[in-house]
Structures are given as structure tokens and as C-alpha cells.
Scaffold this motif. Structure first.
Motif, PDB file in Angstrom:
ATOM      1  N   GLN A 173       0.789  -1.230   0.000  1.00 46.39           N
ATOM      2  CA  GLN A 173       0.000   0.000   0.000  1.00 46.39           C
ATOM      3  C   GLN A 173       0.819   1.276   0.000  1.00 46.39           C
ATOM      4  O   GLN A 173       0.301   2.354  -0.305  1.00 46.39           O
ATOM      5  N   PHE A 174       2.102   1.180   0.334  1.00 47.99           N
ATOM      6  CA  PHE A 174       2.882   2.392   0.562  1.00 47.99           C
ATOM      7  C   PHE A 174       3.019   3.259  -0.690  1.00 47.99           C
ATOM      8  O   PHE A 174       3.045   4.488  -0.599  1.00 47.99           O
ATOM      9  N   LEU A 175       3.110   2.634  -1.865  1.00 51.27           N
ATOM     10  CA  LEU A 175       3.266   3.444  -3.075  1.00 51.27           C
ATOM     11  C   LEU A 175       2.074   4.374  -3.243  1.00 51.27           C
ATOM     12  O   LEU A 175       2.237   5.570  -3.525  1.00 51.27           O
ATOM     13  N   GLN A 176       0.865   3.871  -3.053  1.00 49.02           N
ATOM     14  CA  GLN A 176      -0.315   4.736  -3.142  1.00 49.02           C
ATOM     15  C   GLN A 176      -0.311   5.777  -2.030  1.00 49.02           C
ATOM     16  O   GLN A 176      -0.724   6.927  -2.238  1.00 49.02           O
ATOM     17  N   ALA A 177       0.179   5.401  -0.865  1.00 45.83           N
ATOM     18  CA  ALA A 177       0.233   6.346   0.258  1.00 45.83           C
ATOM     19  C   ALA A 177       1.077   7.570  -0.070  1.00 45.83           C
ATOM     20  O   ALA A 177       0.784   8.677   0.395  1.00 45.83           O
ATOM     21  N   THR A 178       2.101   7.391  -0.900  1.00 40.70           N
ATOM     22  CA  THR A 178       2.959   8.527  -1.252  1.00 40.70           C
ATOM     23  C   THR A 178       2.261   9.524  -2.165  1.00 40.70           C
ATOM     24  O   THR A 178       2.791  10.610  -2.412  1.00 40.70           O
TER      25      THR A 178
END
Length: 539
Positions: A173-178
């Protein structure tokens, strides 16, 4: 990164912040589109005046919890990435490219050269590291950003324009979080301020607009950033924004906002409800609508409560709710009844409407099966105890109370007594944390299906006290894969398990509906159904 957050507390915190954000919205219509009419050529200049319903009291994007505030402060900061609202695809912004490890534990971002903040300082890998390292110190209002970085092992400067973020466990999920405002990048000078100072004074960003004035509960004023030249890959215009100035005025009364738009005192308004639609349609106003991605409006059921431990009772509640009646009666035109726990605008949404059909007779049969017999007043009784649930709710959307009162009638018709208890928004977090509730009315906005893990995994906060099950496996595995097809299958399976287990009672999709003057062009929704104003112009 130092002071690593506990995975349970940060999972809890992330969901709390997301829910609080969503609670501060009003549910609106269902279709989308760009603002404006005609085919005039875009031109620079002018002031856009936007009336919002409230002020959250904080102008730091990393701590902003209300969409009414996010609309303005989002324009101050850029993010490493952006997300296409049509496809869900992540595209370049401050990062021109990135690499993700095969196990989704390491994310390396290659920054664009030449980016500066409005104080003249340069964007570097060290600045990104400083931002991420400071997130755990933000405190109560920064829990959304903290949740996105939950489980981080380190943020490392590889070279002046390359930064690597490593997690202890897979974290797809972290890529979308950025791409979110919560991880918007602020200048080193802003990072060094206390969270309280950032809230009251604002921050220095690299975005297309600069904060000029903040008058709490009255207005937020932004000015165009001179020399801006590093916009998102999604934007049509290169370089500086079109508009000279943005003024966000706080106008709490929905009717006053609508009247101000009709009279031309303001150019756009938030939170257009059903009562004001007719007055605004057919004139010089466009109604723009988009369903918010994430978990739909519904009842969060506390599985620790004796009555709700019984899956048969929970399933009966799902059958007893007439979602179409609630959507059509209470919510603005076009609002969709829930067809899953996720809204249809969420990446990897799966239609599980067959498990959410209204069937009052089936609900009654299930309650009979569970041993709940109809009493003299129509409310079911078992072992001398009435089948009664207290639903806690929060009065920050005009649709909340009438939706719940209609649902109250629907559940009473099958023998379930529902007591509605209104709380203030500030009481939401303590209520969930304490577990002192039967059910809560809520939703969560996020344009990534990992919101299901944040909300329902027993390995994180688990404030609905779900039992460990196959659901945990699906949620953990979707967070650990970078294979898009595999993740889609796992997320779909998780949605099916949530409905089959009746762990949540989905009701309607939250819609964001704006009223926009037809002289305003290209005021568009982003992937989270918020707005981006770089391409917006008046003519």
C-alpha cells in the motif's frame, strides 16, 4: 527512522484518522465530471472563492483531517507520486520514477531535479527523509500519515536525489500512500516546527499555491506560486497555475452557501445536499459528483458484544437493511446503495451485491433460528433479554440522522430495537479505542483497498474484535504482493469474506458533491474525490 510506531497502535491510529476525515464530509450525488461549460481558451488570472462548511482548525496538510480543509491545504504541498482517478494508476510527481522490491518491503524514489520550496530551499532526498522521520512526532492529528508509515524500518538517503524507504514487512500500500496529502512533502524549516505551530501557522511547501492568510473559522487564503514548474504528470498545464488567488470561506449553513453561489458571491461550494439540488440545477451552476473510494457508509459491528457474537444475528441485520430505500430517500440524487464493503471507485472493488440483498423475511427467519422470539411489543426476546443495539453516531453530515432513523425503522420491522446515541466528532476515537459501543455509523475514504486491512485485520487495531479467520490471511497476502492480478483476487476474496461473515453492514456509498459556477473550468476530482486546482481557470 527512529521512534517506530507500534503496529497495533498505528493501525488503530490510521483508521481513526481516516474515519474522522470521512465523518467531516456530507454525503452527496453520484456522477462526476469537470466543471465549466463552453470551449473558451484557458487564461491566467483571477480569484476563485470557494465556500466550505467548516474549519478543522489546522492548516498543515500532514495533519489535516477534514476534506473541507484538505481542499485548500492540498494546494500547498506536492507529493512524491499522484494517482489517476480513472484507473488508480500511480504516476510521477516529485519523484520522476521509483523501484519497488519484489517482496514489497523496499521503495526507492528518484526525485526530480530543480524543485524548490516557496522559501527557496531545494527538494533533496534528505528533506524527504526528514519529513518521514518526523511523522511519528506529529501526534494525534498526524495519525493518518503515521499509519501509512507503520512498520517502517528506515528511510535512507542514497544520493542527493534518491531516497529509499524500507519496511520490516511487505507493504504494497505504501506506493499509493505517497500520493496522498498526508505524506505531502514540506520544507525542512516546516519539519522543524512543532505540530501545533504547523497547525496554526501553516507550512512551506513546493506546491502551486502558497498560504498567505489563515483566520480560524473564517477563511484560508492562498496565492499562486511564482516559478512553479514540477506539476503532477496528470495535469494538463505545465508550469504555474492559472489562478492568482484562492479564497476558502467558512460558511456553515448549507442554504447560505447555495445562495452565495447563485448570487455570484462565491464561485464554488462544498457539501451540496439534496435540499439544495433543485435550486442550483438549471442555472449557471454545475453539480459535480463522485463517490468517495474506501469503506462505504455502514454499521461497524462490535463482535465482542454478546448479541453480535452470533453470526446469524449479524447476517439478519444485513438482510433487514433496505439500502435502496435509504439511498433514494435520504441521500442526494444518484447515490448508490452499497454493493460491497468498498465503494465502486476503489481500486480492486468487487461487486458482492448478491450478499447484500434486502430480504426482511429472511432476516426474521434467521432471528427465529437464533432463538430470538417476537415479544408483545414486536421486539424480539431471548432468555429474558431484549434484542436491542445502541448505534453511536456523529452529527457532522446532514444525512447521518435521517439515514439512521430510517434504518432504525427497518430493523424494528424484523424485531430489532435500535437506540441512536449522538456523540461529538472528538469522541469518536476514544469510543472506538474503549470498545464501548454496540455499533458505530461510519465510513473511511482511501483510494487503496488496503483500507480493508487497516479496518478489519485482527493483526492490527481490531477494535471491532473480529475473530482470527481466513480474512486475516487474505488481507495480509494482498499487502505483501506487487502482482496486480493476484492482489485484485485477494482483495475480492476479502470483500466476499466480510459480507459472508457479516462483520460489517454496508449501506450506501459516500458521494462528494460540489456546486461550481459555469464560469469556472477544470475544477476536477482527484483519486480520493478531493480537488486539485492547478489546472482550474475562470473565464
Amino acid at each position: 527512522m527512529t521512534a517506530l510506531p507500534d503496529v497495533r497502535s498505528s493501525g488503530w491510529a490510521a483508521l481513526t484518522a481516516l474515519v474522522t476525515t470521512s465523518f467531516l464530509l456530507t454525503a452527496c450525488g453520484s456522477s462526476g465530471g469537470a466543471s465549466g461549460s463552453g470551449t473558451g481558451r484557458p487564461r491566467s488570472g483571477g480569484t476563485l472563492t470557494f465556500a466550505v462548511s467548516s474549519d478543522a482548525g489546522c492548516v498543515d496538510p500532514q495533519q489535516a483531517g477534514s476534506n473541507e480543509t484538505i481542499y485548500s491545504v492540498r494546494q500547498i504541498v506536492d507529493s512524491l507520486t499522484d494517482q489517476d482517478p480513472r484507473t488508480g494508476k500511480i504516476v510521477p510527481w516529485l519523484a520522476k520514477s521509483w523501484d519497488v522490491s519484489s517482496d514489497a518491503t523496499a521503495f526507492t524514489f528518484h526525485l526530480r531535479p530543480g524543485v524548490t520550496f516557496s522559501d527557496g530551499s531545494k527538494l533533496t532526498a534528505q528533506v524527504v527523509k526528514d519529513n518521514f522521520d518526523a511523522v511519528p512526532r506529529l501526534g494525534a492529528l498526524g495519525t493518518l500519515a503515521e499509519g501509512y508509515l507503520s512498520g517502517v524500518k528506515s528511510t535512507t538517503v542514497v544520493d542527493p536525489l534518491t531516497v529509499k524507504v524500507t519496511f520490516k514487512e511487505p507493504n504494497a500500500q505504501f506506493l499509493q500512500a505517497t500520493s496522498t496529502h498526508s505524506l505531502g512533502i514540506e520544507s525542512s524549516a516546516s519539519v522543524r516546527k512543532t505540530p501545533q505551530q504547523k497547525c496554526s501557522d501553516g507550512v512551506i511547501g513546493s506546491g502551486p499555491f502558497v498560504l498567505k492568510q489563515y483566520v480560524q473559522n473564517q477563511s484560508i487564503t492562498l496565492a499562486r506560486r511564482a516559478g512553479y514548474a514540477w506539476g503532477s504528470a496528470l495535469w494538463s498545464k505545465k508550469g504555474e497555475a492559472y489562478l492568482d488567488k484562492l479564497v476558502f470561506k467558512v460558511v456553515p449553513e448549507a442554504g447560505v452557501r447555495a445562495g452565495s453561489l447563485q448570487s455570484g458571491q462565491v464561485d464554488a461550494i462544498s457539501n451540496v445536499g439534496k435540499a439544495n439540488e433543485a435550486a442550483l440545477q438549471g442555472g449557471q451552476v454545475t453539480l459535480q459528483r463522485r463517490a468517495n473510494p474506501g469503506v462505504v457508509f455502514g454499521l461497524g459491528l462490535n463482535d465482542a458484544r454478546p448479541v453480535l457474537k452470533d453470526a446469524t444475528v449479524r447476517q439478519a441485520i444485513l438482510y433487514a437493511i433496505d439500502r435502496r430505500q435509504i439511498a433514494d430517500t435520504v441521500f442526494p440524487t444518484g447515490t448508490r446503495p452499497a454493493t460491497s464493503v468498498l465503494a465502486h471507485t476503489t481500486p480492486d472493488y468487487t461487486d458482492v451485491a448478491s450478499g447484500l440483498a434486502f430480504d426482511a423475511e429472511r432476516a426474521k427467519s434467521l432471528l427465529d433460528e437464533a432463538g430470538w422470539k417476537t415479544g408483545s411489543d414486536g421486539i424480539r426476546v431471548k432468555g429474558g433479554r431484549r434484542l436491542s443495539l445502541t448505534v453511536k453516531w456523529f452529527p457532522n453530515a446532514a444525512t447521518n440522522q435521517p439515514a439512521l432513523e430510517l434504518m432504525q425503522q427497518q430493523l424494528k420491522a424484523v424485531g430489532v430495537d435500535v437506540v441512536l446515541k449522538q456523540l461529538q466528532v472528538t469522541q469518536f476515537s476514544p469510543t472506538l479505542q474503549s470498545g464501548d459501543f454496540d455499533a458505530v455509523w461510519w465510513n473511511v475514504t482511501r483510494a487503496d483497498p488496503d483500507i480493508l486491512r487497516s479496518s478489519f485485520s485482527t493483526e492490527l487495531a481490531n477494535f471491532y474484535h473480529l475473530p482470527a479467520s481466513a480474512l486475516d490471511t487474505a488481507l495480509s497476502q494482498q499487502a505483501a504482493t506487487v502482482d496486480a492480478a493476484k492482489r485484485r483476487q485477494l482483495v475480492g476474496h476479502a470483500q466476499q469474506l466480510l459480507v459472508q461473515g457479516a462483520y460489517y453492514a454496508p449501506v450506501v456509498e459516500l458521494q462528494t458533491q460540489l456546486g461550481v459556477s459555469k464560469k469556472v473550468h477544470d475544477l476536477n476530482f482527484d483519486a480520493s474525490s478531493r480537488i486539485q486546482l492547478h489546472d482550474t481557470w475562470i473565464g
